[in-house]
Design an enzyme around this catalytic site. Structure first.
Site: not given
Ligand SMILES: [Zn+2]
Length: 368
Positions: A93, A266, A304, A306, A309, A335
């Protein structure tokens, strides 16, 4: 090389589009959510972890890097990508938003802004030419024009003055910007006033930027007003150029922005909230420090996939947060960023399969 934007598919029922943004640091699938790396680091993440999450582009803040460690030092290091060890694309930015929100302002006029650093009170001056010098030295793939943001609510005269100045500054940015490897985006301002937004967008596109951002939203205005502003502003922007909605990243706002034709988003919240134990799940936000998770040995979000998780329980995560362990921030951020990049990925899939509105409805029905 400068960027190139390709629209793969346009939604028949909404203004959404599926695209690819080509940069010299890789291809970005759009719509995209860009994690924020304020101090040349996405807090608690190594660049390798970001790569593993499939992150293709991050945002970094010129204002912070200008104050510390200084843009000349980053240029000496070979540019921001090298300095921080990140191989993907970077958008910087211009510093405008931070100068107005963090710096202790001394004076603002058509020439530029003088302010005191929020770190040590030292005096600084940034104008459009300086903002270009900083971003060219950082060597980001996408630089942003230096603009004047107004807060919400703000009187029409004040917003009009800032919007007019933003156009003058955009011209000066364009003249001062000379880089073959970096693309400069213009920013539409105009606060919560539709007529000012439309006028501002029209003036800005006369300057012919390779991409356009909509700034000054998500600053406290009602969500319905943000959507109305997008409804009147986005159609003024050229279809063939990427469109970026600055500072907006709540899941529902990403969906609303996407259907209105936004390609890039963003927001600092998914990472900041992760460090505070506020985690995003398919059924809404969850505060992991809550006592009810003390002996909950189920995953944070059973849907999830990820790393967090798949390997850790709510009870363990809660323990890490309560004990102020560094790992809490890392696992929480992994996560939340996985959640955000999965959301963007699912939006792109739904767009490709022409079921975006159905996806939006299904997602929101579970999320709240
Ligand atoms: Zn997760």
């Amino acid at each position: 090389m400068s960027i190139r934007f390709e629209i793969i598919k346009e939604c028949k029922k909404t203004n959404a589009r599926l695209g690819k943004l080509y940069t010299s640091h890789g291809i970005i699938d759009t719509p995209v959510f860009m994690p924020v790396g304020t101090q040349a680091t996405v807090k608690a993440m190594t660049p390798r972890e970001l790569e593993d999450l499939g992150i293709q582009i991050i945002l970094s803040n010129s204002y912070h890097l200008f104050l510390r460690p200084g843009y000349n030092l980053i240029a000496q290091a070979g540019g921001l990508h090298k300095f921080m060890g990140w191989k993907g694309a970077i958008l910087t930015d211009s510093g405008g938003f931070q100068v107005f929100s963090l710096g202790k302002l001394n004076k603002i006029n058509d020439e530029g802004v003088s302010f005191n650093s929020h770190i040590d009170g030292s005096k600084h001056f940034i104008n459009p030419e300086k903002a270009m010098e900083i971003q060219m030295a950082l060597g980001s793939d996408i630089a942003m024009a230096f603009d004047e943001c107004t807060s919400y609510p703000a009187g029409k005269y004040q917003v009009e003055t800032a919007a007019r100045r933003t156009i003058q500054w955009a011209k000066r940015c364009k003249e001062a910007h000379h880089s073959t490897s970096q693309s400069l985006f213009g920013i539409v301002q105009g606060g919560g006033y539709k007529d000012l937004r439309i006028e501002n967008a029209k003036k800005l596109i006369e300057l012919d930027f390779p991409g356009y951002a909509i700034g000054g939203l998500s600053v406290g205005e009602p969500k319905s007003l943000m959507n109305e502003i997008l409804d009147c502003t986005v159609p003024c922007l050229p279809n063939s150029k990427p469109r970026y909605l600055m500072g907006v990243g709540a899941p529902q706002s990403i969906l609303e922005g996407t259907i209105r034709g936004i390609d890039m988003f963003d927001c600092v919240l998914p990472t900041r909230n992760a460090r505070n134990g506020s985690l995003l799940t398919s059924s809404g936000k969850l505060s992991i420090t809550n006592a009810k998770f003390k002996d909950d040995f189920s995953p944070l979000d059973s849907k999830c996939k990820c790393y967090t998780c798949r390997n850790f329980t709510r009870a363990y995560l809660r323990h890490l947060y309560i004990s102020n362990e560094i790992l809490a921030s890392t696992l929480g951020t992994i996560h939340n960023l996985f959640f955000m990049s999965s959301l963007a990925k699912n939006i792109r899939l739904a767009l490709a399969e022409e079921r975006l509105l159905e996806f939006k409805e299904e997602f929101l029905s579970k999320y709240f």
